[in-house]
Design a protein around this motif. Structure first.
Motif, PDB file in Angstrom:
ATOM      1  N   THR A 122       0.841  -1.195   0.000  1.00 23.98           N
ATOM      2  CA  THR A 122       0.000   0.000   0.000  1.00 23.98           C
ATOM      3  C   THR A 122       0.876   1.245   0.000  1.00 23.98           C
ATOM      4  O   THR A 122       2.093   1.180   0.208  1.00 23.98           O
ATOM      5  CB  THR A 122      -0.912   0.023   1.231  1.00 23.98           C
ATOM      6  OG1 THR A 122      -0.091   0.160   2.411  1.00 23.98           O
ATOM      7  CG2 THR A 122      -1.743  -1.251   1.319  1.00 23.98           C
ATOM      8  N   PHE A 123       0.248   2.380  -0.218  1.00 26.64           N
ATOM      9  CA  PHE A 123       0.963   3.653  -0.189  1.00 26.64           C
ATOM     10  C   PHE A 123       1.645   3.856   1.159  1.00 26.64           C
ATOM     11  O   PHE A 123       2.824   4.232   1.237  1.00 26.64           O
ATOM     12  CB  PHE A 123      -0.031   4.784  -0.479  1.00 26.64           C
ATOM     13  CG  PHE A 123       0.571   6.159  -0.440  1.00 26.64           C
ATOM     14  CD1 PHE A 123       1.405   6.596  -1.449  1.00 26.64           C
ATOM     15  CD2 PHE A 123       0.299   7.020   0.620  1.00 26.64           C
ATOM     16  CE1 PHE A 123       1.962   7.877  -1.415  1.00 26.64           C
ATOM     17  CE2 PHE A 123       0.841   8.290   0.669  1.00 26.64           C
ATOM     18  CZ  PHE A 123       1.675   8.719  -0.351  1.00 26.64           C
ATOM     19  N   GLU A 124       0.913   3.569   2.230  1.00 30.36           N
ATOM     20  CA  GLU A 124       1.463   3.756   3.577  1.00 30.36           C
ATOM     21  C   GLU A 124       2.651   2.841   3.831  1.00 30.36           C
ATOM     22  O   GLU A 124       3.626   3.229   4.496  1.00 30.36           O
ATOM     23  CB  GLU A 124       0.381   3.510   4.632  1.00 30.36           C
ATOM     24  CG  GLU A 124      -0.652   4.615   4.767  1.00 30.36           C
ATOM     25  CD  GLU A 124      -1.687   4.589   3.642  1.00 30.36           C
ATOM     26  OE1 GLU A 124      -1.668   3.623   2.831  1.00 30.36           O
ATOM     27  OE2 GLU A 124      -2.509   5.518   3.568  1.00 30.36           O
ATOM     28  N   GLU A 125       2.612   1.620   3.312  1.00 28.81           N
ATOM     29  CA  GLU A 125       3.716   0.682   3.523  1.00 28.81           C
ATOM     30  C   GLU A 125       4.993   1.144   2.835  1.00 28.81           C
ATOM     31  O   GLU A 125       6.100   0.804   3.255  1.00 28.81           O
ATOM     32  CB  GLU A 125       3.324  -0.705   3.018  1.00 28.81           C
ATOM     33  CG  GLU A 125       2.287  -1.395   3.898  1.00 28.81           C
ATOM     34  CD  GLU A 125       1.779  -2.683   3.284  1.00 28.81           C
ATOM     35  OE1 GLU A 125       1.318  -3.554   4.047  1.00 28.81           O
ATOM     36  OE2 GLU A 125       1.852  -2.830   2.041  1.00 28.81           O
ATOM     37  N   LEU A 126       4.841   1.942   1.775  1.00 26.72           N
ATOM     38  CA  LEU A 126       6.009   2.434   1.064  1.00 26.72           C
ATOM     39  C   LEU A 126       6.565   3.708   1.680  1.00 26.72           C
ATOM     40  O   LEU A 126       7.790   3.890   1.767  1.00 26.72           O
ATOM     41  CB  LEU A 126       5.663   2.680  -0.409  1.00 26.72           C
ATOM     42  CG  LEU A 126       5.516   1.438  -1.289  1.00 26.72           C
ATOM     43  CD1 LEU A 126       4.929   1.804  -2.635  1.00 26.72           C
ATOM     44  CD2 LEU A 126       6.873   0.763  -1.480  1.00 26.72           C
ATOM     45  N   VAL A 127       5.686   4.627   2.103  1.00 28.95           N
ATOM     46  CA  VAL A 127       6.176   5.937   2.558  1.00 28.95           C
ATOM     47  C   VAL A 127       6.583   5.939   4.024  1.00 28.95           C
ATOM     48  O   VAL A 127       7.265   6.881   4.464  1.00 28.95           O
ATOM     49  CB  VAL A 127       5.120   7.041   2.291  1.00 28.95           C
ATOM     50  CG1 VAL A 127       4.825   7.161   0.808  1.00 28.95           C
ATOM     51  CG2 VAL A 127       3.848   6.785   3.086  1.00 28.95           C
ATOM     52  N   PHE A 128       6.195   4.932   4.790  1.00 30.93           N
ATOM     53  CA  PHE A 128       6.595   4.863   6.197  1.00 30.93           C
ATOM     54  C   PHE A 128       7.417   3.601   6.436  1.00 30.93           C
ATOM     55  O   PHE A 128       7.149   2.540   5.852  1.00 30.93           O
ATOM     56  CB  PHE A 128       5.370   4.846   7.117  1.00 30.93           C
ATOM     57  CG  PHE A 128       4.513   6.092   7.009  1.00 30.93           C
ATOM     58  CD1 PHE A 128       5.084   7.353   7.148  1.00 30.93           C
ATOM     59  CD2 PHE A 128       3.151   5.995   6.773  1.00 30.93           C
ATOM     60  CE1 PHE A 128       4.299   8.501   7.057  1.00 30.93           C
ATOM     61  CE2 PHE A 128       2.359   7.129   6.681  1.00 30.93           C
ATOM     62  CZ  PHE A 128       2.940   8.394   6.815  1.00 30.93           C
ATOM     63  N   ASP A 129       8.431   3.721   7.316  1.00 30.01           N
ATOM     64  CA  ASP A 129       9.219   2.546   7.655  1.00 30.01           C
ATOM     65  C   ASP A 129       8.558   1.777   8.798  1.00 30.01           C
ATOM     66  O   ASP A 129       7.449   2.123   9.242  1.00 30.01           O
ATOM     67  CB  ASP A 129      10.664   2.932   7.993  1.00 30.01           C
ATOM     68  CG  ASP A 129      10.756   3.871   9.196  1.00 30.01           C
ATOM     69  OD1 ASP A 129       9.795   3.908  10.012  1.00 30.01           O
ATOM     70  OD2 ASP A 129      11.779   4.559   9.326  1.00 30.01           O
ATOM     71  N   GLU A 130       9.239   0.753   9.303  1.00 33.97           N
ATOM     72  CA  GLU A 130       8.633  -0.100  10.330  1.00 33.97           C
ATOM     73  C   GLU A 130       8.414   0.637  11.654  1.00 33.97           C
ATOM     74  O   GLU A 130       7.623   0.202  12.500  1.00 33.97           O
ATOM     75  CB  GLU A 130       9.492  -1.348  10.564  1.00 33.97           C
ATOM     76  CG  GLU A 130      10.880  -1.078  11.100  1.00 33.97           C
ATOM     77  CD  GLU A 130      11.886  -0.816   9.965  1.00 33.97           C
ATOM     78  OE1 GLU A 130      13.097  -0.814  10.252  1.00 33.97           O
ATOM     79  OE2 GLU A 130      11.434  -0.651   8.809  1.00 33.97           O
ATOM     80  N   ASN A 131       9.102   1.792  11.814  1.00 38.36           N
ATOM     81  CA  ASN A 131       8.937   2.585  13.038  1.00 38.36           C
ATOM     82  C   ASN A 131       7.889   3.681  12.883  1.00 38.36           C
ATOM     83  O   ASN A 131       7.702   4.493  13.796  1.00 38.36           O
ATOM     84  CB  ASN A 131      10.278   3.204  13.442  1.00 38.36           C
ATOM     85  CG  ASN A 131      11.327   2.157  13.761  1.00 38.36           C
ATOM     86  OD1 ASN A 131      11.011   1.160  14.447  1.00 38.36           O
ATOM     87  ND2 ASN A 131      12.545   2.348  13.288  1.00 38.36           N
ATOM     88  N   GLY A 132       7.250   3.729  11.710  1.00 39.57           N
ATOM     89  CA  GLY A 132       6.229   4.736  11.482  1.00 39.57           C
ATOM     90  C   GLY A 132       6.768   6.081  11.038  1.00 39.57           C
ATOM     91  O   GLY A 132       6.012   7.057  10.920  1.00 39.57           O
ATOM     92  N   LEU A 133       8.080   6.153  10.789  1.00 39.98           N
ATOM     93  CA  LEU A 133       8.688   7.394  10.314  1.00 39.98           C
ATOM     94  C   LEU A 133       8.652   7.439   8.784  1.00 39.98           C
ATOM     95  O   LEU A 133       8.563   6.397   8.114  1.00 39.98           O
ATOM     96  CB  LEU A 133      10.134   7.479  10.805  1.00 39.98           C
ATOM     97  CG  LEU A 133      10.332   7.452  12.328  1.00 39.98           C
ATOM     98  CD1 LEU A 133      11.812   7.456  12.667  1.00 39.98           C
ATOM     99  CD2 LEU A 133       9.604   8.615  12.994  1.00 39.98           C
TER     100      LEU A 133
END
Length: 657
Positions: free
Chosen positions: A520-531
């Motif tokens: 998803t878009f969110e999975e690409l623009v954020f890393d595993e720490n939510g940054l």
């Protein structure tokens, strides 16, 4: 020009460039913004095939009209394979047509009229030359005149209503500069009686070829007068001396000579197709309807109109019911009935070879006796063209301006809008010289530029330059070592930017439309720490300040124009006028150049001769993104946006949260 002077020129192709006026034309001429519907005759090989390929690469829908089904379908397959790697290509399809048969022409036209709703460009490309045996069509016409002239004449008339309905549209007749050697007797177009003029030339087996090409030029002029005010324009052209299959039927004793000279001096089919492509693809054709073109420019010509009034008789005869051959044939045998050449013709071989040599060394100069040449600069002119704008020749030169970015910021829209200006010529496909192909050298880069007049400017577009670390330095190096750049005439850079979050979403939208993407878009623009994931390239591209600082290390801020991509969507006229002033162009743009397309949801373009919208991939709908995600991204980009505003001394309406 004295032959002795020609022999002093070392580069053999420079000789040809000089005496025939050949200047290689860029294969990256332009891209068609709308999907024009084009028909090209004899497009299974040679110039026609290259014309079909390159127009399809530029977005056209091309019909390949070919006599051989096997070769036609093979050409469609080959072109279709090459289109797979082209962004927003057109398409090609095969239709069978034998120009030596009026019955085939009628059936072909009926099929086109029943299946095609539009036809914007008809390219009468087929050409046959040098028949060494007397041959006739099934309608009793001399074969070369029947295919080159009568067949195209009939086809054009049958498709005329569709061309008018599709206006603005164009008829392009591929003729030859050799038409100057033709003589037309309306009572002897079928070559049934002895030639009364040019007896020596008549022994050469291309006599009917040059006659048929002269007939095409005459027909083009008369069509232009007849179709004035209908929106249908007509042009004839000389493609150059091209290594094609046109002379495949030359008598065997001539073939070694023809093949040798062709191998040494002739151009390839890609170069030979460029004037046809230019006339089919350019938004506004220079000159007027009826003109004769050569190297993508209006050529000098003798104004011959030897069939005045006669074409109307042909039209009336062809379109009447119960058609009978216009000329009484001396033989009623079927298609390709052959009669051996006379003994005196074969006896004239030695004389003919001498004539061929004169033709090679006199060439186009005979048709343009007033053309003056500078013998001291032939080699340089062959490479770079002619500096004098008034002589009509176009020259390659390094770009006057480069759109350096930003990806998914509106670079294609900006380029297409600027290209509406009559003094702007664009490079079609993205060149990627300063990010991927630098090792190919500046000669290769120059070869990608279109040929332009001295008063015109060339604009290249490669959005990847903006984010490529080495590009600023390499482009700066070009301005110091190549071209005619100076403080008074610097290279101008254009950078178009938009809301970085919207640009990021648009980038993702293109990604999922062209490649399978399970994240998803969110999975690409954020890393595993939510940054925010700066390792994601699309995120890095939106860090405008980071990249712009590099450019300011090499270029004065006054040499870089920033275009607001968001305003270009909502108020294109104001933004394009700013770019126009930056490029020091004569004011041209006004509100009539833009019209809003309710279906696409953005402004489309128009000028005096055409209307077009951007390709299907432009303006695609964005996927839905969670508002929380958008807010988080805006807060992240906020500091970068403010720094970019400080660097540019501009303000953008980009939300901080």
């Amino acid at each position: 020009m004295p032959i002795a002077q020609l022999l002093q020129i070392q580069n053999h192709k420079s000789v040809v460039a000089h005496i025939f006026g050949y200047i290689a034309v860029s294969s990256t001429l332009c891209r068609i913004g709308i999907q024009r519907h084009v028909l090209v005759t004899h497009s299974s090989q040679g110039i026609g095939k290259q014309t079909a390929l390159q127009l399809a690469q530029r977005g056209a829908r091309v019909i390949l009209a070919c006599r051989s089904r096997e070769r036609g379908e093979a050409a469609v397959g080959e072109i279709s394979e090459k289109l797979r790697n082209v962004e927003d290509p057109g398409c090609v399809l095969f239709r069978q047509l034998d120009l030596a048969s009026f019955k085939s022409i009628r059936q072909f036209a009926e099929q086109i009229l029943s299946t095609e709703k539009q036809l914007h460009v008809l390219i009468n490309n087929a050409g046959l030359a040098g028949l060494n045996e007397r041959m006739k069509t099934e309608d009793g016409l001399e074969y070369e005149m029947g295919v080159n002239y009568f067949g195209h004449f009939y086809l054009t008339e049958l498709l005329m209503d569709l061309l008018k309905k599709s206006a603005p549209s164009r008829i392009i007749n591929v003729s030859s500069s050799w038409h100057w050697g033709g003589t037309l007797d309306p009572q002897n177009l079928n070559c049934e009686k002895h030639f009364q003029r040019d007896v020596l030339l008549s022994v050469f087996p291309v006599k009917q070829y040059v006659n048929s090409k002269l007939a095409q030029v005459s027909h083009t002029r008369q069509l232009a007068r007849r179709l004035e005010g209908t929106g249908v324009s007509c042009y004839s052209l000389h493609p150059g001396w091209v290594a094609s299959d046109a002379f495949r039927h030359v008598i065997w004793i001539f073939q070694p000579f023809v093949l040798t000279v062709t191998k040494l001096l002739a151009w390839n089919t890609d170069e030979g197709a460029q004037t046809s492509i230019f006339l089919a693809a350019v938004d506004k054709v220079p000159g007027k309807s009826g003109d004769f073109f050569f190297n993508c420019a209006v050529s000098c010509d003798d104004g011959y109109d030897g069939l005045k009034g006669f074409n109307q008789r042909i039209l009336e005869e062809l379109m009447s019911e119960g058609y009978q051959p216009l000329f009484n044939a001396t033989s009623s045998e079927s298609n390709r009935n052959k009669t051996r050449s006379s003994v005196w013709r074969k006896a004239g071989i030695a004389v003919t070879i001498a004539i061929v040599c004169v033709v090679v060394f006199a060439g186009y100069n005979l048709s343009c006796p007033n053309q003056k040449w500078d013998l001291n600069a032939i080699s340089e002119r062959f490479r770079f063209g002619y500096e004098d704008e008034d002589d009509g020749f176009r020259a390659r030169r390094f770009p006057d301006a480069i759109i350096i970015g930003v990806r998914k910021g509106g670079t294609r829209a900006l380029l297409e809008m600027l290209n509406l200006h009559p003094k702007v010529r664009k490079v079609g496909p993205e060149v990627h010289f300063f990010d991927h192909h630098y090792e190919r050298g500046y000669d290769w880069y120059l070869s990608q530029m279109p040929q332009i007049l001295k008063s015109e400017i060339c604009i290249e577009k490669t959005p990847a330059y903006f984010v490529t670390p080495s590009s600023p330095e390499l482009i700066y190096h070009m301005t110091r070592t190549k071209g005619n750049y100076s403080e008074a005439n610097p290279l101008k850079l254009l950078l178009i930017v938009r809301d970085p979050v919207e640009r990021l979403i648009s980038d993702y939208s293109q990604r999922i439309s062209t490649h399978p993407e399970h994240r998803t878009f969110e999975e690409l623009v954020f890393d595993e720490n939510g940054l925010v994931n700066e390792a994601y390239k699309a995120v890095r591209i939106s860090l405008y300040a980071k990249h712009f600082r590099r450019w300011l290390e090499y270029f004065n801020r006054s040499h870089i124009h920033i275009v607001d991509g968001d305003l270009l969507i909502t108020d294109p006229l104001s933004e394009i006028r700013k770019a126009e002033r930056f490029l020091k162009l004569t004011p041209y743009f006004n509100h009539r150049n833009f019209f809003f397309n309710d279906t696409k949801g953005f402004y489309c373009l128009q000028n005096e001769v055409s209307r077009k919208c951007l390709a299907r991939s432009k303006g695609r709908k964005h996927p839905k993104v969670d508002p929380f995600t958008i807010t988080k991204l805006r807060r992240y980009f906020s500091k970068w946006n403010h720094e970019f505003e400080d660097l540019t001394d501009l303000r953008f309406d980009w939300p901080d949260n």
